[in-house]
Design an enzyme around this catalytic site. Structure first.
Site, short mmCIF file in Angstrom:
data_model
loop_
_atom_site.label_atom_id
_atom_site.label_comp_id
_atom_site.label_asym_id
_atom_site.label_seq_id
_atom_site.Cartn_x
_atom_site.Cartn_y
_atom_site.Cartn_z
N ASN A 201 -10.22 -21.44 37.35
CA ASN A 201 -11.35 -22.11 36.69
C ASN A 201 -11.14 -22.13 35.18
O ASN A 201 -10.14 -21.63 34.69
CB ASN A 201 -12.67 -21.42 37.06
CG ASN A 201 -12.65 -19.95 36.67
OD1 ASN A 201 -12.54 -19.62 35.50
ND2 ASN A 201 -12.73 -19.06 37.66
N ASP A 270 -14.87 -17.45 43.89
CA ASP A 270 -15.65 -17.06 45.07
C ASP A 270 -14.80 -17.11 46.33
O ASP A 270 -15.06 -16.40 47.29
CB ASP A 270 -16.85 -17.99 45.22
CG ASP A 270 -17.86 -17.77 44.10
OD1 ASP A 270 -18.05 -16.60 43.72
OD2 ASP A 270 -18.42 -18.77 43.60
#
Ligand code: C5P
Length: 393
Positions: A201, A270
Site C-alpha cells: 500500500n 489485511d
C-alpha cells in the site's frame, strides 16, 4: 537553533554552543551577516558539528536546509545575542534575512537573549518591541546589568552562556514519557506473490517514524518495528525491520506485554496471497485470479493480551471517519484511536502533512493539519496524559 546577531556578545555564544552540546542537545547555528564580523562561522561550525547557515536566497543552502526546513527542524529557537535591530525586525514580523525569516516561520518556542548598549535597551521603542514580542509568546532571557563593552554601565549585557543554557534546558525538558517503554509499528507491509512480486500500500512510514522520534524526545525507551520504507532510522532507538504482516506480528505480539504503550501506526495488509509461489508466476490468458487469505490483526491481538500495554491504533478512512474509527476502537478493544482522512488532496499517505481526530473512551480531540513531526508531538502528549489518567485511576 541558535541565531547569532552582530554584537560583541557573539563571542559568548560560542560557549553557549559548547554547553548545549555537552547537555546532548543538537545545535544548528544561523548567523546574520554582521555577526560574521565578530566571530567566524568556522568557530560555530566546529563547535556545533554542523554547517553554519546565513544566506536566505542561496540555492545550495535552500536545497540542503532551507529556512522552512530549519524552522521545522528546531525544537526551540534561541537568538543570542539578539540585537536591538533584530528585536525590532521580529516585532514587526519582518523577514529580510535568514534568521528573521526562519523566526517568522518557526512554530516552536522562541527565546531572545538581548544584548545592547544600556541606552538602546532603555529606549521607549525597544521597550515597546520587547513588550509586543512577549505578548506574542516570545521568551526573554536577560539582559543583565553591569559593565558594558562600550564602557557604560547598566542593563543590556547579554546573559551569561550558563544562564541561557539553564533557562533553555529547564523549559524544554518536558519528558512526559520518561523511561516508559514504547513499541511502535510503522510503514506498509509487503505480501509476497512470488519471489519478485508483492501486494502493498501507499504508506510511507513518515507518521510512525515521527511518532518514534516524538516518543524518544518525550523520554521514552522506543522500539520501532518497521515495514519497508525509505526513511532515515531515528537515532538511538531499537529498530526491527520486517516485510510481511506475519513477520510484523511475530516481531510485536510476543513482546508487547513488556511495554507500557503500543502504537500501531503501520498500514498492515489485511490479506496476503493464499499461495506464495516459489517460482515467478508466468503470464497466462487474459485474466488472472489471486486468492487472498486474512492476515492476523496485530493491534487487536496486542489489545487482547492479558497484560496489555496502553494500545493506540490508527484508522485511515476515505469516508465516515468518526463512525468507523470509534467502532474500530471498540471492536479491537483499543485505548485510543487516531483517525485520518486518506485519499484527499492534503495529508495522509506519503505526505509530510497530516491532521488527526483522536478518540478515546470518553473523549476526543482534533489535531489540526500540520507537519507530521508536530502532529506526532501532540499525539504523544495526548497519549501521555491519557496513560497518566488511566494509571492514577
Ligand atoms: O482495521 P484497520 O486495518 O483499518 O485498522 C487499522 C489499525 O489496525 C492500525 O492501527 C493498524 O496498524 C492495525 N492493524 C493491525 N493488523 C492488521 C490490520 C490493521 O495491527 N492486520
Amino acid at each position: 537553533m541558535l541565531g547569532v546577531c552582530g554584537g560583541i556578545a557573539a563571542y559568548k555564544s560560542a560557549e553557549l554552543v559548547r554547553l548545549l552540546k555537552k547537555r546532548g542537545i543538537e545545535v544548528r547555528v544561523v548567523m546574520t551577516e554582521s555577526a560574521k564580523q565578530f566571530v567566524t562561522p568556522l568557530t560555530f561550525q566546529a563547535l556545533s558539528g554542523n554547517p553554519v547557515h546565513s544566506r536566505l536566497l542561496d540555492a545550495d543552502e535552500e536545497n540542503a536546509m532551507g529556512h522552512i526546513n530549519l524552522a521545522r527542524w528546531a525544537d526551540a529557537v534561541v537568538i543570542a545575542p539578539a540585537t536591538a535591530n533584530m528585536i525590532a525586525k521580529l516585532s514587526c514580523g519582518l523577514a529580510d534575512d535568514l534568521l528573521s525569516t526562519l523566526s517568522l516561520a518557526a512554530e516552536c518556542p522562541i527565546y531572545l537573549a538581548p544584548a545592547m548598549n544600556q541606552a538602546m535597551w532603555r529606549k521607549a521603542v525597544t521597550r515597546e518591541n520587547i513588550a509586543r514580542l512577549q505578548s506574542h509568546g516570545v521568551h526573554l532571557i536577560g539582559p543583565e546589568a553591569g559593565d558594558q563593552a562600550c564602557g557604560e554601565t547598566g542593563l543590556g549585557r547579554m546573559a551569561e552562556a550558563e544562564t541561557i543554557c539553564a533557562a533553555l534546558t529547564e523549559s524544554t525538558s518536558d519528558k512526559p514519557l520518561l523511561n516508559k517503554k514504547v513499541l511502535i509499528s510503522a510503514g506498509p507491509t509487503r505480501e509476497a506473490l512470488d519471489p519478485v512480486r508483492y501486494i502493498s500500500n501507499r504508506s510511507s512510514g513518515k507518521m510512525g517514524y515521527a511518532i518514534a522520534n516524538a516518543a524518544k524526545k518525550a523520554g521514552a525507551l522506543v522500539t520501532l518495528i518497521s515495514g519497508p520504507v525509505n526513511l532515515q532510522p531515528p537515532g538511538d532507538i531499537e529498530i526491527v525491520n520486517v516485510e510481511s504482516a506475519e513477520q510484523m506480528y511475530d516481531a510485536i505480539v510476543p513482546r508487547a506485554q513488556d511495554f507500557d504503550i503500543y502504537i500501531g501506526a503501520a498500514a498492515v495488509a489485511d490479506y496476503r496471497p493464499a499461495d506464495v509461489r516459489a517460482q515467478k508466476i508466468k503470464k497466462q490468458g487474459e485474466e488472472s485470479v489471486i486468492k487472498l487469505q486474512r492476515n492476523p490483526d496485530i493491534v487487536a491481538s496486542v489489545a487482547a493480551l492479558e497484560h496489555k500495554p496502553f494500545v493506540v491504533g490508527f484508522a485511515a478512512e476515505t469516508d465516515d471517519l468518526e463512525n468507523y474509527a470509534k467502532n474500530k476502537m471498540l471492536s479491537k478493544n483499543l485505548d485510543m484511536i487516531a483517525a485520518n482522512w486518506v485519499g484527499g488532496k492534503q495529508g495522509g499517505f506519503d505526505s509530510d502533512l497530516n491532521a488527526l481526530k483522536v478518540f478515546w473512551r470518553h473523549g476526543q480531540k482534533d489535531l489540526a493539519m500540520t507537519d507530521k513531526r508536530h502532529l506526532a508531538e501532540q499525539l504523544i502528549r495526548l497519549i501521555a496524559a491519557r496513560l497518566n489518567e488511566k494509571n492514577t485511576a
